[in-house]
Design a protein around this motif. Structure first.
Motif: not given
Ligand code: SAM
Length: 216
Positions: A177-198
Motif C-alpha cells: 500500500r505505501f511503497s511500490q516499484q515501477l514494473l515494466k512487463c514486456t510481452k514477446s511471442s507469448g512470453k513475458y519478461s519483467d524489469e523493475y525500475h524506480t
C-alpha cells in the motif's frame, strides 16, 4: 517566469539530469500545460518537483514519474494505449501527444468529467474516457499495444495482461500500500519478461483485481 519557461526549467532541472533521454517525451513535457490540470489555487506549484493534490483525495503524479513511466512505454506514435487512473488527465494528454489513440478509465465520476472537459478545451480528439473499474480493462477495445496503470497495485491484473497485444508493454507501480516499484512487463511471442525500475508511492488501485475499498 511564465508557464512556458517553467516547463522548460522543469525539463532541464528535473527530467534530463535524472536520465530521461527520449526527445519525444521531453518535447511532450515541454508542450502540455500541466498548470491547466490542477486547481487554479495551486497553479504556481504545477511545475514543481512533486505530486500535487487534485480533488477526491487523489493526486497528479510528480513530473519525473510521468516522464519515466512514459519513456518506459517506448512509444513511436502508432500505438493504441490504455491508461488506468485518469485522475487529472495530465498523463493521458502526454500519452496522446506520443501515440495514436488513448483509452483512459477512471473510477471517480467527477474526475473523469473534469478530465474530459480539459481534453475538449485543449483540442485532444484521440483520448477516450470511461468511468468504471479499470482493473477489468476495456475488453471492447482490446488489444492494446501499451498499458499504463497509474495507481498502486499488489500485482498486474491478469485481465490486463490478456488485453495486451503481442509485443506489448505494460507499466505499473507494483508493491504494497505505501511503497511500490515501477514494473515494466514486456510481452514477446507469448512470453513475458519483467524489469523493475524506480521506487515510488502511488494512491491505491481500488477495484475487483486491485485493493478492496474496505482494505484502504
Ligand atoms: N494519471 C493521473 C494524472 O495524470 O493525473 C494520476 C492518477 S492518480 C495517481 C490515480 C487515479 O487512479 C485516481 O484518480 C484514482 O481515482 C484512480 N483509480 C483508482 N482505482 C481505479 C480503478 N480501479 N479504475 C480506474 N481508476 C482508478
Amino acid at each position: 517566469m511564465g508557464f512556458r519557461e517553467l516547463r522548460e526549467f522543469m525539463v532541464s532541472t528535473q527530467l534530463v539530469p535524472r536520465g530521461i533521454k527520449d526527445e519525444r517525451v521531453l518535447n511532450a513535457m515541454r508542450k502540455v500545460p500541466r498548470h491547466l490540470f490542477v486547481d487554479e489555487s495551486i497553479q504556481n506549484k504545477a511545475y514543481d518537483d512533486m505530486a500535487l493534490p487534485i480533488s477526491e483525495g487523489q493526486t497528479i503524479s510528480q513530473p519525473y514519474m510521468v516522464a519515466i513511466m512514459t519513456e518506459l512505454l517506448e512509444l513511436k506514435g502508432n500505438e493504441k494505449v490504455l491508461e488506468i487512473g485518469t485522475g487529472s488527465g495530465y498523463q493521458a494528454a502526454i500519452l496522446a501527444e506520443l501515440s495514436k489513440e488513448v483509452y483512459t478509465i477512471e473510477r471517480v465520476d467527477v474526475l473523469a468529467q473534469n478530465a474530459e472537459e480539459r481534453f475538449l478545451s485543449l483540442g485532444y480528439t484521440n483520448i477516450h474516457v470511461k468511468v468504471g473499474d479499470g482493473t477489468l480493462g476495456w475488453p471492447e477495445e482490446a488489444p492494446f499495444d501499451r498499458i499504463m496503470i497509474t495507481a498502486a497495485t499488489p500485482k498486474i491484473p491478469d485481465v490486463l495482461m490478456e488485453q495486451l497485444s503481442e509485443e506489448g508493454i505494460i507499466i505499473a507501480p507494483v508493491g504494497d500500500r505505501f511503497s511500490q516499484q515501477l514494473l515494466k512487463c514486456t510481452k514477446s511471442s507469448g512470453k513475458y519478461s519483467d524489469e523493475y525500475h524506480t521506487p515510488c508511492i502511488f494512491v491505491p488501485l481500488i477495484g475487483k483485481y486491485g485493493w478492496q475499498q474496505e482494505d484502504i
